[in-house]
Design an enzyme around this catalytic site. Structure first.
Site, PDB file in Angstrom:
ATOM      1  N   LYS A  87      79.010  48.683  14.236  1.00  0.00           N
ATOM      2  CA  LYS A  87      79.161  50.106  14.552  1.00  0.00           C
ATOM      3  C   LYS A  87      79.095  50.366  16.057  1.00  0.00           C
ATOM      4  O   LYS A  87      79.917  51.104  16.597  1.00  0.00           O
ATOM      5  CB  LYS A  87      78.057  50.928  13.873  1.00  0.00           C
TER       6      LYS A  87
ATOM      7  N   ASN B  12      73.780  57.252  16.549  1.00  0.00           N
ATOM      8  CA  ASN B  12      72.890  56.095  16.374  1.00  0.00           C
ATOM      9  C   ASN B  12      72.967  55.143  17.562  1.00  0.00           C
ATOM     10  O   ASN B  12      72.315  54.115  17.578  1.00  0.00           O
ATOM     11  CB  ASN B  12      73.278  55.362  15.079  1.00  0.00           C
TER      12      ASN B  12
ATOM     13  N   HIS C 277      69.356  47.887   3.727  1.00  0.00           N
ATOM     14  CA  HIS C 277      68.632  49.152   3.510  1.00  0.00           C
ATOM     15  C   HIS C 277      68.476  49.507   2.032  1.00  0.00           C
ATOM     16  O   HIS C 277      68.416  50.687   1.679  1.00  0.00           O
ATOM     17  CB  HIS C 277      69.340  50.301   4.231  1.00  0.00           C
TER      18      HIS C 277
END
Length: 215
Positions: A127, A150, A196
């Site tokens: 990302k 982020n 996650h």
């Protein structure tokens, strides 16, 4: 800073006073909301208070008067169990959102923001590199490109929208989970691999959250 006025004259609780929490609290206050900021860590509370955030212990408030709970992305929302503040906010029918949701409401709700472009990039891996490269390319093409989320700056610390503004946002699954109004002009999902799962419960739930950027 991007001011957020959708809660003007109403009370908003902000839980988690790291960078995005402080940013959210200040943006909401600038937009006329009554902000109650709290963090379990004394050092975080002190830093936020020094930055101008009003500190209030959320353990002792009447949640019926709270219009929204703005969460730090790392606070448990559903798994392994909702944080107690999440449960209280749900019982009070308060909005439970994050700073990315505030960003979309503020930008899409402003006249200048209707012409701004928003690119959202997510995925388990890659990302940050993709976001930084995309921001650089848009700058070279003549856009007033701002990169954050982020990576780098919290979204509400980016420059206000203009007709030539392009926002390139790296979004984690945690951030997307707290942003029901995500509506970018360009959405990129790089990949999905197991990660996650303590937060999302199953791989299917994790993938479904990532895919929300296309909704």
């Amino acid at each position: 800073m991007i001011g957020v006025d959708c809660y003007r004259g109403r009370t908003v609780a902000v839980f988690g006073l790291a960078r995005s929490g402080i940013s959210s609290a200040l943006a909401l206050a600038a937009g006329g909301a009554e902000v109650l900021g709290w963090d379990d860590k004394p050092a975080a509370r002190q830093a936020a208070e020094a930055a101008g955030v009003r500190i209030c212990d959320l353990n002792g408030i009447d949640w019926k008067g709270v219009a929204a709970l703005v969460l730090s992305p790392g606070v448990p929302l559903t798994h392994p169990a909702p944080h107690p503040f999440v449960s209280k906010a749900r019982d009070a029918r308060s909005d439970i959102i994050g700073d990315v949701e505030l960003f979309f409401r503020a930008v899409r709700g402003s006249e200048a923001g209707r012409n701004a472009r928003i690119v959202c990039i997510t995925g388990t891996n890659g990302k940050s590199t993709t976001t930084a490269l995309t921001g650089h390319m848009l700058q070279q093409l003549g856009f007033e490109a701002e990169v954050g989320g982020n990576i780098g700056k919290p979204v509400l610390d980016l420059a206000p929208p203009t007709a030539n503004r392009a926002y390139v946002l790296e979004l984690s699954s945690f951030q997307i989970d707290l942003a029901p109004s995500v509506h970018p002009d360009v959405a990129v999902l790089l990949n999905v691999t197991p990660d996650h799962l303590d937060r999302h419960g199953t791989m299917e739930n994790y993938a479904a959250v990532k895919a929300r950027i296309f909704s």
